[in-house]
Scaffold this motif. Structure first.
Motif, PDB file in Angstrom:
ATOM      1  N   TRP A 177       0.842  -1.209   0.000  1.00 18.81           N
ATOM      2  CA  TRP A 177       0.000   0.000   0.000  1.00 18.81           C
ATOM      3  C   TRP A 177       0.872   1.251   0.000  1.00 18.81           C
ATOM      4  CZ3 TRP A 177       0.310   3.528   4.018  1.00 18.81           C
ATOM      5  CH2 TRP A 177      -0.580   4.606   3.952  1.00 18.81           C
ATOM      6  N   ALA A 178       1.899   1.266   0.856  1.00 18.02           N
ATOM      7  CA  ALA A 178       2.754   2.452   0.998  1.00 18.02           C
ATOM      8  C   ALA A 178       3.492   2.775  -0.303  1.00 18.02           C
ATOM      9  CB  ALA A 178       3.755   2.243   2.133  1.00 18.02           C
ATOM     10  N   SER A 179       3.998   1.764  -0.978  1.00 18.18           N
ATOM     11  CA  SER A 179       4.743   2.013  -2.218  1.00 18.18           C
ATOM     12  C   SER A 179       3.831   2.548  -3.315  1.00 18.18           C
ATOM     13  CB  SER A 179       5.461   0.742  -2.683  1.00 18.18           C
ATOM     14  OG  SER A 179       4.540  -0.272  -2.990  1.00 18.18           O
ATOM     15  N   MET A 180       2.607   2.030  -3.380  1.00 16.06           N
ATOM     16  CA  MET A 180       1.669   2.507  -4.401  1.00 16.06           C
ATOM     17  C   MET A 180       1.200   3.929  -4.105  1.00 16.06           C
ATOM     18  SD  MET A 180       1.570   0.239  -6.692  1.00 16.06           S
ATOM     19  CE  MET A 180       0.435   1.242  -7.631  1.00 16.06           C
ATOM     20  N   MET A 181       0.936   4.232  -2.853  1.00 10.78           N
ATOM     21  CA  MET A 181       0.505   5.581  -2.500  1.00 10.78           C
ATOM     22  C   MET A 181       1.619   6.595  -2.760  1.00 10.78           C
ATOM     23  SD  MET A 181      -2.672   5.636  -1.628  1.00 10.78           S
ATOM     24  CE  MET A 181      -3.078   6.966  -0.508  1.00 10.78           C
ATOM     25  N   THR A 182       2.847   6.186  -2.550  1.00 11.66           N
ATOM     26  CA  THR A 182       3.992   7.065  -2.826  1.00 11.66           C
ATOM     27  C   THR A 182       4.060   7.388  -4.316  1.00 11.66           C
ATOM     28  OG1 THR A 182       5.226   6.193  -0.933  1.00 11.66           O
ATOM     29  CG2 THR A 182       6.503   7.264  -2.676  1.00 11.66           C
ATOM     30  N   GLU A 183       3.826   6.396  -5.156  1.00 17.17           N
ATOM     31  CA  GLU A 183       3.838   6.618  -6.602  1.00 17.17           C
ATOM     32  C   GLU A 183       2.687   7.522  -7.042  1.00 17.17           C
ATOM     33  OE1 GLU A 183       6.060   5.800  -9.078  1.00 17.17           O
ATOM     34  OE2 GLU A 183       7.260   5.364  -7.293  1.00 17.17           O
ATOM     35  N   ILE A 184       1.499   7.259  -6.504  1.00 14.46           N
ATOM     36  CA  ILE A 184       0.334   8.066  -6.863  1.00 14.46           C
ATOM     37  C   ILE A 184       0.524   9.509  -6.413  1.00 14.46           C
ATOM     38  CG2 ILE A 184      -2.132   8.404  -6.367  1.00 14.46           C
ATOM     39  CD1 ILE A 184      -2.352   5.306  -6.322  1.00 14.46           C
ATOM     40  N   GLY A 185       1.158   9.689  -5.263  1.00 10.55           N
ATOM     41  CA  GLY A 185       1.392  11.031  -4.731  1.00 10.55           C
ATOM     42  C   GLY A 185       2.294  11.894  -5.601  1.00 10.55           C
ATOM     43  N   LYS A 186       3.023  11.272  -6.512  1.00 15.68           N
ATOM     44  CA  LYS A 186       3.891  12.041  -7.419  1.00 15.68           C
ATOM     45  C   LYS A 186       3.086  12.822  -8.449  1.00 15.68           C
ATOM     46  CE  LYS A 186       7.759   8.809  -6.931  1.00 15.68           C
ATOM     47  NZ  LYS A 186       8.583   7.750  -7.586  1.00 15.68           N
ATOM     48  N   HIS A 187       1.808  12.511  -8.560  1.00 15.99           N
ATOM     49  CA  HIS A 187       0.938  13.193  -9.518  1.00 15.99           C
ATOM     50  C   HIS A 187       0.233  14.348  -8.813  1.00 15.99           C
ATOM     51  CE1 HIS A 187       1.490  10.140 -12.673  1.00 15.99           C
ATOM     52  NE2 HIS A 187       1.695   9.348 -11.633  1.00 15.99           N
ATOM     53  N   GLU A 188       0.598  15.554  -9.205  1.00 15.81           N
ATOM     54  CA  GLU A 188       0.157  16.764  -8.503  1.00 15.81           C
ATOM     55  C   GLU A 188      -1.351  17.002  -8.566  1.00 15.81           C
ATOM     56  OE1 GLU A 188       1.881  19.189  -6.717  1.00 15.81           O
ATOM     57  OE2 GLU A 188       3.641  17.884  -6.720  1.00 15.81           O
ATOM     58  N   ASN A 189      -2.037  16.360  -9.477  1.00 13.70           N
ATOM     59  CA  ASN A 189      -3.489  16.534  -9.582  1.00 13.70           C
ATOM     60  C   ASN A 189      -4.261  15.627  -8.633  1.00 13.70           C
ATOM     61  OD1 ASN A 189      -2.536  14.364 -11.301  1.00 13.70           O
ATOM     62  ND2 ASN A 189      -4.593  14.229 -12.158  1.00 13.70           N
ATOM     63  N   VAL A 190      -3.535  14.847  -7.825  1.00 14.31           N
ATOM     64  CA  VAL A 190      -4.173  13.911  -6.901  1.00 14.31           C
ATOM     65  C   VAL A 190      -3.954  14.357  -5.459  1.00 14.31           C
ATOM     66  CG1 VAL A 190      -4.431  11.501  -6.202  1.00 14.31           C
ATOM     67  CG2 VAL A 190      -3.676  12.044  -8.528  1.00 14.31           C
ATOM     68  N   SER A 191      -5.053  14.490  -4.712  1.00 15.53           N
ATOM     69  CA  SER A 191      -5.004  14.786  -3.284  1.00 15.53           C
ATOM     70  C   SER A 191      -5.411  13.533  -2.513  1.00 15.53           C
ATOM     71  CB  SER A 191      -5.932  15.952  -2.956  1.00 15.53           C
ATOM     72  OG  SER A 191      -5.501  17.142  -3.596  1.00 15.53           O
ATOM     73  N   CYS A 192      -5.427  13.633  -1.191  1.00 15.42           N
ATOM     74  CA  CYS A 192      -5.740  12.460  -0.369  1.00 15.42           C
ATOM     75  C   CYS A 192      -6.453  12.908   0.905  1.00 15.42           C
ATOM     76  CB  CYS A 192      -4.457  11.711  -0.021  1.00 15.42           C
ATOM     77  SG  CYS A 192      -4.694  10.208   0.967  1.00 15.42           S
ATOM     78  N   LYS A 193      -7.492  12.179   1.282  1.00 13.13           N
ATOM     79  CA  LYS A 193      -8.220  12.496   2.504  1.00 13.13           C
ATOM     80  C   LYS A 193      -7.671  11.700   3.688  1.00 13.13           C
ATOM     81  CE  LYS A 193     -12.576  13.743   0.264  1.00 13.13           C
ATOM     82  NZ  LYS A 193     -14.025  13.507   0.161  1.00 13.13           N
ATOM     83  N   LEU A 194      -7.325  12.431   4.738  1.00 15.58           N
ATOM     84  CA  LEU A 194      -6.984  11.811   6.011  1.00 15.58           C
ATOM     85  C   LEU A 194      -8.307  11.472   6.701  1.00 15.58           C
ATOM     86  CD1 LEU A 194      -4.042  13.964   7.457  1.00 15.58           C
ATOM     87  CD2 LEU A 194      -3.998  11.505   7.023  1.00 15.58           C
ATOM     88  N   SER A 195      -8.836  10.335   6.365  1.00 18.11           N
ATOM     89  CA  SER A 195     -10.169   9.944   6.830  1.00 18.11           C
ATOM     90  C   SER A 195     -10.287   8.430   6.819  1.00 18.11           C
ATOM     91  CB  SER A 195     -11.249  10.550   5.914  1.00 18.11           C
ATOM     92  OG  SER A 195     -11.118  10.045   4.587  1.00 18.11           O
ATOM     93  N   GLY A 196     -11.299   7.943   7.514  1.00 22.39           N
ATOM     94  CA  GLY A 196     -11.652   6.527   7.418  1.00 22.39           C
ATOM     95  C   GLY A 196     -10.638   5.546   7.956  1.00 22.39           C
ATOM     96  N   MET A 197      -9.700   6.007   8.768  1.00 17.22           N
ATOM     97  CA  MET A 197      -8.626   5.113   9.207  1.00 17.22           C
ATOM     98  C   MET A 197      -9.021   4.230  10.381  1.00 17.22           C
ATOM     99  SD  MET A 197      -5.420   7.726   8.736  1.00 17.22           S
ATOM    100  CE  MET A 197      -6.336   9.113   9.379  1.00 17.22           C
ATOM    101  N   ILE A 198      -9.771   4.781  11.331  1.00 21.77           N
ATOM    102  CA  ILE A 198     -10.070   3.975  12.526  1.00 21.77           C
ATOM    103  C   ILE A 198     -10.974   2.797  12.204  1.00 21.77           C
ATOM    104  CG2 ILE A 198      -9.704   5.930  14.070  1.00 21.77           C
ATOM    105  CD1 ILE A 198     -12.726   6.105  14.497  1.00 21.77           C
ATOM    106  N   THR A 199     -11.725   2.898  11.117  1.00 20.09           N
ATOM    107  CA  THR A 199     -12.598   1.782  10.744  1.00 20.09           C
ATOM    108  C   THR A 199     -11.866   0.727   9.913  1.00 20.09           C
ATOM    109  OG1 THR A 199     -13.429   3.197   8.968  1.00 20.09           O
ATOM    110  CG2 THR A 199     -14.799   2.976  10.917  1.00 20.09           C
ATOM    111  N   GLU A 200     -10.636   1.007   9.507  1.00 23.18           N
ATOM    112  CA  GLU A 200      -9.810  -0.013   8.839  1.00 23.18           C
ATOM    113  C   GLU A 200      -8.939  -0.747   9.851  1.00 23.18           C
ATOM    114  OE1 GLU A 200     -10.401  -0.888   5.748  1.00 23.18           O
ATOM    115  OE2 GLU A 200     -11.904   0.704   5.799  1.00 23.18           O
ATOM    116  N   ALA A 201      -8.872  -0.196  11.069  1.00 20.09           N
ATOM    117  CA  ALA A 201      -8.178  -0.870  12.168  1.00 20.09           C
ATOM    118  C   ALA A 201      -9.199  -1.674  12.966  1.00 20.09           C
ATOM    119  CB  ALA A 201      -7.495   0.174  13.054  1.00 20.09           C
TER     120      ALA A 201
END
Length: 275
Positions: A177-201
């Motif tokens: 997951w971390a390696s893919m998110m790092t690659e996707i993050g290189k694309h400036e048109n993509v943002s990310c929501k800090l959300s939904g984490m406690i329900t994945e734990a």
């Protein structure tokens, strides 16, 4: 200004909300703007973006009607059938609504790992830019390979990944997951929501320390200028209360500059969704 970039409303119906299983029974009830208004008053939230939870045009109309009556709902992420040959006409109609900011499809529920690369779906995505509509990407980690290829094809489309792509935190899944998110993050048109984490734990035993490595990955990948605070209320209630969700984020970003904190907690959502 603090903006919750991701929350939902619904009038609960078992046949419509079948995804709410027995482990999530606490949210088997109605959740309305009056409920959320109270929560926001208690937690110092200024406004929100309401996101679709049902894949119908009626859902989009439902959220628009709520936003018309409740000023704190600053924007709506609705649903349209992006594979429909007439989707351009539908988008033209929604382009006249000030509160609708973008759209989402529940791709995580699609069996096809490459759903976002279907020609009909991509045709629909290509029609969003004309009206400056955003697109929320809701996927599981195993769909991130196709997601990376997908965002590469639309460099001018504004994308945001919901719930940090729902890593399997409970099972300790991290590296892929971390390696893919790092690659996707290189694309400036993509943002990310800090959300939904406690329900994945684990709903009952999660800790901030357990979630911190995941938040560190997306902070590094997207930077403070492309992260958006979101609660995922009321879904978050299966694993914690609103204050816990907010504190998780504010405590994590406490070491950042005041400007960076303000960006994550609201300014980025305002810019991304043109609120």
């Amino acid at each position: 200004m603090i903006i919750d970039s991701h929350q939902h409303f619904w009038y609960y119906k078992p046949e419509k909300h079948g995804w709410i299983d027995d482990n999530m029974s606490v949210i088997r009830r109605d959740f309305t703007p009056s409920d959320l208004k109270t929560v926001y008053k208690e937690n110092g939230i200024d406004g929100c973006v309401a996101v679709q939870a049902d894949q119908t045009l009626a859902e989009t109309e439902f959220l628009l009607s709520l936003s018309a009556k409740n000023d704190f709902i600053k924007g709506v992420v609705g649903w349209v059938d992006l594979q429909d040959e007439q989707v351009a006409d539908v988008l033209e109609e929604y382009g006249r609504h000030n509160k609708i900011k973008g759209f989402r499809h529940i791709v995580q529920g699609e069996a096809d790992h490459n759903f976002v690369l279907r020609p009909k779906f991509m045709r629909g995505i290509s029609a969003l830019e004309k009206h400056q509509f955003t697109y929320d990407i809701l996927v599981f980690p195993h769909q991130l390979g196709s997601t990376l290829e997908f965002v590469r094809k639309f460099p001018n489309q504004k994308f945001v990944i919901d719930h940090i792509a729902k890593p399997y935190i409970k099972d300790g899944f991290f590296d892929g997951w971390a390696s893919m998110m790092t690659e996707i993050g290189k694309h400036e048109n993509v943002s990310c929501k800090l959300s939904g984490m406690i329900t994945e734990a684990d709903f009952k035993t999660w800790t901030a320390a357990q979630l911190e490595p995941y938040m560190q990955v997306v902070l590094k990948a997207f930077g403070s200028y492309r992260l958006l605070f979101g609660s995922d209320w009321p879904v978050c209630l299966v694993a914690g209360n609103y204050k816990q969700v907010k504190d998780l984020i504010t405590d994590f970003i406490a070491s950042l500059s005041a400007t960076e904190q303000a960006d994550i907690m609201g300014q980025n959502a305002i810019k991304f969704y043109n609120l």
